[in-house]
Scaffold this motif. Structure first.
Motif, PDB file in Angstrom:
ATOM      1  N   ALA A  69       0.833  -1.208   0.000  1.00 63.16           N
ATOM      2  CA  ALA A  69       0.000   0.000   0.000  1.00 63.16           C
ATOM      3  C   ALA A  69       0.866   1.256   0.000  1.00 63.16           C
ATOM      4  CB  ALA A  69      -0.930  -0.007   1.210  1.00 63.16           C
ATOM      5  N   GLN A  70       1.923   1.254   0.788  1.00 60.70           N
ATOM      6  CA  GLN A  70       2.822   2.410   0.822  1.00 60.70           C
ATOM      7  C   GLN A  70       3.494   2.620  -0.534  1.00 60.70           C
ATOM      8  OE1 GLN A  70       5.233   1.232   4.153  1.00 60.70           O
ATOM      9  NE2 GLN A  70       3.931   2.281   5.638  1.00 60.70           N
ATOM     10  N   ASP A  71       3.926   1.531  -1.158  1.00 57.65           N
ATOM     11  CA  ASP A  71       4.530   1.635  -2.488  1.00 57.65           C
ATOM     12  C   ASP A  71       3.525   2.181  -3.501  1.00 57.65           C
ATOM     13  OD1 ASP A  71       6.882   0.599  -1.465  1.00 57.65           O
ATOM     14  OD2 ASP A  71       6.612  -1.396  -2.351  1.00 57.65           O
ATOM     15  N   THR A  72       2.304   1.691  -3.425  1.00 57.50           N
ATOM     16  CA  THR A  72       1.254   2.150  -4.341  1.00 57.50           C
ATOM     17  C   THR A  72       0.968   3.630  -4.128  1.00 57.50           C
ATOM     18  OG1 THR A  72       0.284  -0.060  -4.395  1.00 57.50           O
ATOM     19  CG2 THR A  72      -1.131   1.769  -5.082  1.00 57.50           C
ATOM     20  N   PHE A  73       0.875   4.039  -2.883  1.00 62.02           N
ATOM     21  CA  PHE A  73       0.616   5.448  -2.587  1.00 62.02           C
ATOM     22  C   PHE A  73       1.729   6.336  -3.134  1.00 62.02           C
ATOM     23  CE2 PHE A  73       0.787   9.251   0.048  1.00 62.02           C
ATOM     24  CZ  PHE A  73      -0.491   9.742  -0.166  1.00 62.02           C
ATOM     25  N   ARG A  74       2.977   5.889  -2.993  1.00 62.26           N
ATOM     26  CA  ARG A  74       4.101   6.685  -3.520  1.00 62.26           C
ATOM     27  C   ARG A  74       3.981   6.877  -5.032  1.00 62.26           C
ATOM     28  NH1 ARG A  74       6.979   4.628   0.846  1.00 62.26           N
ATOM     29  NH2 ARG A  74       7.555   2.658  -0.098  1.00 62.26           N
ATOM     30  N   VAL A  75       3.596   5.825  -5.735  1.00 59.93           N
ATOM     31  CA  VAL A  75       3.439   5.940  -7.192  1.00 59.93           C
ATOM     32  C   VAL A  75       2.268   6.863  -7.520  1.00 59.93           C
ATOM     33  CG1 VAL A  75       2.863   4.671  -9.304  1.00 59.93           C
ATOM     34  CG2 VAL A  75       4.542   3.737  -7.704  1.00 59.93           C
ATOM     35  N   LEU A  76       1.155   6.685  -6.830  1.00 61.64           N
ATOM     36  CA  LEU A  76       0.005   7.570  -7.061  1.00 61.64           C
ATOM     37  C   LEU A  76       0.383   9.026  -6.807  1.00 61.64           C
ATOM     38  CD1 LEU A  76      -2.864   5.498  -5.438  1.00 61.64           C
ATOM     39  CD2 LEU A  76      -2.690   6.163  -7.844  1.00 61.64           C
ATOM     40  N   GLU A  77       1.047   9.246  -5.701  1.00 63.58           N
ATOM     41  CA  GLU A  77       1.428  10.608  -5.335  1.00 63.58           C
ATOM     42  C   GLU A  77       2.405  11.208  -6.343  1.00 63.58           C
ATOM     43  OE1 GLU A  77       2.076  12.526  -1.057  1.00 63.58           O
ATOM     44  OE2 GLU A  77       3.642  11.097  -1.608  1.00 63.58           O
ATOM     45  N   SER A  78       3.366  10.414  -6.790  1.00 65.01           N
ATOM     46  CA  SER A  78       4.372  10.956  -7.707  1.00 65.01           C
ATOM     47  C   SER A  78       3.804  11.248  -9.094  1.00 65.01           C
ATOM     48  CB  SER A  78       5.576  10.018  -7.812  1.00 65.01           C
ATOM     49  OG  SER A  78       5.233   8.828  -8.478  1.00 65.01           O
ATOM     50  N   HIS A  79       2.742  10.553  -9.475  1.00 64.37           N
ATOM     51  CA  HIS A  79       2.179  10.756 -10.812  1.00 64.37           C
ATOM     52  C   HIS A  79       0.894  11.574 -10.831  1.00 64.37           C
ATOM     53  CE1 HIS A  79       4.924   8.195 -13.099  1.00 64.37           C
ATOM     54  NE2 HIS A  79       4.993   7.481 -11.998  1.00 64.37           N
ATOM     55  N   TYR A  80       0.158  11.552  -9.730  1.00 62.15           N
ATOM     56  CA  TYR A  80      -1.173  12.165  -9.735  1.00 62.15           C
ATOM     57  C   TYR A  80      -1.422  13.100  -8.559  1.00 62.15           C
ATOM     58  CZ  TYR A  80      -1.925   8.491 -13.156  1.00 62.15           C
ATOM     59  OH  TYR A  80      -1.818   7.671 -14.242  1.00 62.15           O
ATOM     60  N   ASP A  81      -0.369  13.606  -7.957  1.00 60.55           N
ATOM     61  CA  ASP A  81      -0.519  14.426  -6.760  1.00 60.55           C
ATOM     62  C   ASP A  81      -1.426  15.635  -6.994  1.00 60.55           C
ATOM     63  OD1 ASP A  81       0.184  14.868  -3.974  1.00 60.55           O
ATOM     64  OD2 ASP A  81       1.285  16.626  -4.698  1.00 60.55           O
ATOM     65  N   ARG A  82      -1.214  16.341  -8.099  1.00 57.08           N
ATOM     66  CA  ARG A  82      -2.041  17.533  -8.365  1.00 57.08           C
ATOM     67  C   ARG A  82      -3.515  17.171  -8.511  1.00 57.08           C
ATOM     68  NH1 ARG A  82      -0.028  20.594 -13.325  1.00 57.08           N
ATOM     69  NH2 ARG A  82       0.311  18.479 -13.963  1.00 57.08           N
ATOM     70  N   GLN A  83      -3.792  16.094  -9.239  1.00 57.32           N
ATOM     71  CA  GLN A  83      -5.184  15.691  -9.438  1.00 57.32           C
ATOM     72  C   GLN A  83      -5.823  15.235  -8.127  1.00 57.32           C
ATOM     73  OE1 GLN A  83      -2.557  14.772 -11.326  1.00 57.32           O
ATOM     74  NE2 GLN A  83      -3.155  14.319 -13.423  1.00 57.32           N
ATOM     75  N   ILE A  84      -5.064  14.533  -7.308  1.00 59.19           N
ATOM     76  CA  ILE A  84      -5.593  14.071  -6.021  1.00 59.19           C
ATOM     77  C   ILE A  84      -5.924  15.268  -5.137  1.00 59.19           C
ATOM     78  CG2 ILE A  84      -5.011  12.857  -3.877  1.00 59.19           C
ATOM     79  CD1 ILE A  84      -3.318  10.926  -5.648  1.00 59.19           C
ATOM     80  N   LYS A  85      -4.989  16.216  -5.050  1.00 58.07           N
ATOM     81  CA  LYS A  85      -5.234  17.402  -4.222  1.00 58.07           C
ATOM     82  C   LYS A  85      -6.405  18.211  -4.750  1.00 58.07           C
ATOM     83  CE  LYS A  85      -0.647  17.767  -2.277  1.00 58.07           C
ATOM     84  NZ  LYS A  85       0.650  18.411  -2.317  1.00 58.07           N
ATOM     85  N   ALA A  86      -6.516  18.324  -6.057  1.00 58.41           N
ATOM     86  CA  ALA A  86      -7.632  19.074  -6.639  1.00 58.41           C
ATOM     87  C   ALA A  86      -8.956  18.391  -6.308  1.00 58.41           C
ATOM     88  CB  ALA A  86      -7.452  19.197  -8.149  1.00 58.41           C
ATOM     89  N   ALA A  87      -8.981  17.074  -6.371  1.00 56.12           N
ATOM     90  CA  ALA A  87     -10.216  16.348  -6.061  1.00 56.12           C
ATOM     91  C   ALA A  87     -10.587  16.494  -4.591  1.00 56.12           C
ATOM     92  CB  ALA A  87     -10.056  14.875  -6.424  1.00 56.12           C
ATOM     93  N   ILE A  88      -9.592  16.463  -3.731  1.00 60.16           N
ATOM     94  CA  ILE A  88      -9.845  16.613  -2.296  1.00 60.16           C
ATOM     95  C   ILE A  88     -10.383  18.006  -1.995  1.00 60.16           C
ATOM     96  CG2 ILE A  88      -8.701  16.789  -0.038  1.00 60.16           C
ATOM     97  CD1 ILE A  88      -6.851  14.491  -1.014  1.00 60.16           C
ATOM     98  N   ASN A  89      -9.839  18.996  -2.684  1.00 57.15           N
ATOM     99  CA  ASN A  89     -10.215  20.382  -2.419  1.00 57.15           C
ATOM    100  C   ASN A  89     -11.427  20.851  -3.224  1.00 57.15           C
ATOM    101  OD1 ASN A  89      -8.122  20.751  -0.548  1.00 57.15           O
ATOM    102  ND2 ASN A  89      -6.671  21.126  -2.194  1.00 57.15           N
ATOM    103  N   ALA A  90     -11.922  20.014  -4.115  1.00 54.15           N
ATOM    104  CA  ALA A  90     -13.064  20.406  -4.940  1.00 54.15           C
ATOM    105  C   ALA A  90     -14.316  20.522  -4.074  1.00 54.15           C
ATOM    106  CB  ALA A  90     -13.294  19.383  -6.046  1.00 54.15           C
TER     107      ALA A  90
END
Length: 98
Positions: A69-90
């Motif tokens: 899970a930690q490895d997966t999160f690192r990949v998600l964060e490194s590739h999609y951090d902006r989109q994740i933050k935008a979705a959280i803040n939407a």
């Protein structure tokens, strides 16, 4: 989209050699420029990695699931951090209904 390599298998389950499958996954993700959670060799390098498997030697233990899970999160964060933050803040109104 991301792709995850499988984890290793141990004991009698080792007969299902995942290494060729992992090589194909790695090649495909490189060719298609798809983010990869490269965990097969990482797990293999953990001393006594077999102790991180459940008794059936097919499923990971909770500890190995945590590592994955930690490895997966690192990949998600490194590739999609902006989109994740935008979705959280939407605002809820900005999120389309399902």
């Amino acid at each position: 989209m991301i792709v995850q390599e499988p984890h290793l298998l141990c004991s009698r389950a080792e007969k299902w050699n995942a290494a060729p499958y992992v090589a194909q996954i790695d090649s495909l993700t490189r060719d298609e420029n798809v983010p990869l959670v490269a965990q097969y060799q990482r797990i293999q390098q953990i001393k006594n990695w077999q102790t991180l498997m459940s008794p059936d030697c097919i499923h990971p233990s909770d500890a190995l699931y945590q590592i994955k899970a930690q490895d997966t999160f690192r990949v998600l964060e490194s590739h999609y951090d902006r989109q994740i933050k935008a979705a959280i803040n939407a605002s809820p109104a900005a999120v389309p209904p399902r």
